[in-house]
Enzyme design. Sequence first.
Site, PDB file in Angstrom:
ATOM      1  N   ARG A  35       7.032  -6.027   5.769  1.00 56.60           N
ATOM      2  CA  ARG A  35       6.459  -5.461   4.543  1.00 56.60           C
ATOM      3  C   ARG A  35       7.523  -5.126   3.499  1.00 56.60           C
ATOM      4  O   ARG A  35       7.296  -5.255   2.302  1.00 56.60           O
ATOM      5  CB  ARG A  35       5.623  -4.219   4.926  1.00 56.60           C
ATOM      6  N   ILE A  61       0.879  -2.449  -4.073  1.00 59.13           N
ATOM      7  CA  ILE A  61       0.697  -2.996  -2.734  1.00 59.13           C
ATOM      8  C   ILE A  61      -0.063  -1.918  -1.971  1.00 59.13           C
ATOM      9  O   ILE A  61       0.294  -0.743  -2.011  1.00 59.13           O
ATOM     10  CB  ILE A  61       2.052  -3.360  -2.081  1.00 59.13           C
ATOM     11  N   SER A  62      -1.151  -2.292  -1.308  1.00 59.91           N
ATOM     12  CA  SER A  62      -2.036  -1.302  -0.686  1.00 59.91           C
ATOM     13  C   SER A  62      -1.347  -0.533   0.437  1.00 59.91           C
ATOM     14  O   SER A  62      -0.416  -1.022   1.078  1.00 59.91           O
ATOM     15  CB  SER A  62      -3.281  -1.992  -0.109  1.00 59.91           C
ATOM     16  N   GLN A  63      -1.883   0.662   0.687  1.00 55.37           N
ATOM     17  CA  GLN A  63      -1.458   1.505   1.807  1.00 55.37           C
ATOM     18  C   GLN A  63      -1.649   0.707   3.114  1.00 55.37           C
ATOM     19  O   GLN A  63      -2.668   0.037   3.279  1.00 55.37           O
ATOM     20  CB  GLN A  63      -2.371   2.734   1.784  1.00 55.37           C
TER      21      GLN A  63
END
Length: 214
Positions: A35, A61-63
């Site tokens: 990530r 960018i999503s959790q």
Amino acid sequence: MVNFKKARERMVQAQVMARGVHDERVLEAMRKVPRHLFVDEALRDQAYSDHPLPIAENQTISQPYIVGLMTESLELKGAEKVLEIGTGSGYQSAVLAELADRVFSIERHPELGYRANSILRNLGYDNVIIRVGDGSLGWPDDAPFDGIIVTAGTPMIPQPLIDQLAMGGRLIVPVGDRIAQDLILVQRGREGIKKTNLGGVRFVNLVGKWGWKE
Ligand code: SAH
């Protein structure tokens, strides 16, 4: 210097598993995808923390937990063709690429699309195709899809996406106002379309014909 592999394992256990994501394949994919390589160099040390992070073009960018939850809801077994709307950093595309046969992803900002494409190529994800355009229209040329994931919030479920869902297919989409949405899981079965609410989320806006105007 953060040990990224350790940080990733902690992320999976403390954020994703602890909140109820148990699909082993999803957890394995999240243990594997680096990530930190999908965010700005200055933010790498925060890549595995429990929140979304800014990327270019005022997007996020999503959790990690939300990525886990949405991915799990697609129930991917490996042979699927998946469509993603909102490539952003490309992180979610990489997770999908670990779990499905082919991934089609659409991003409206060219800059983000190009960058995500180059990161995915460098990491060897050759089963992801990225296109720049309005994803609220779907990707008719390659429809139908076994799974569709929308990673931006929309006032209504774009009809083209429902139309491009295969029999037995699953669509996950945040539906609501510009600030807060509910994650809606749409399943196409023999008896038609079934919708389930998986709970509240906050996404950036889906901007397009079937989303918000700018
Ligand atoms: N899945 C991404 C999350 C990105 S945030 C990740 O893992 O990083 C949502 C993205 O949707 C943004 O990059 C935004 O530019 C994009 N987007 C918004 N409306 C869109 C549309 N109509 N078509 C394609 N992409 C869109």
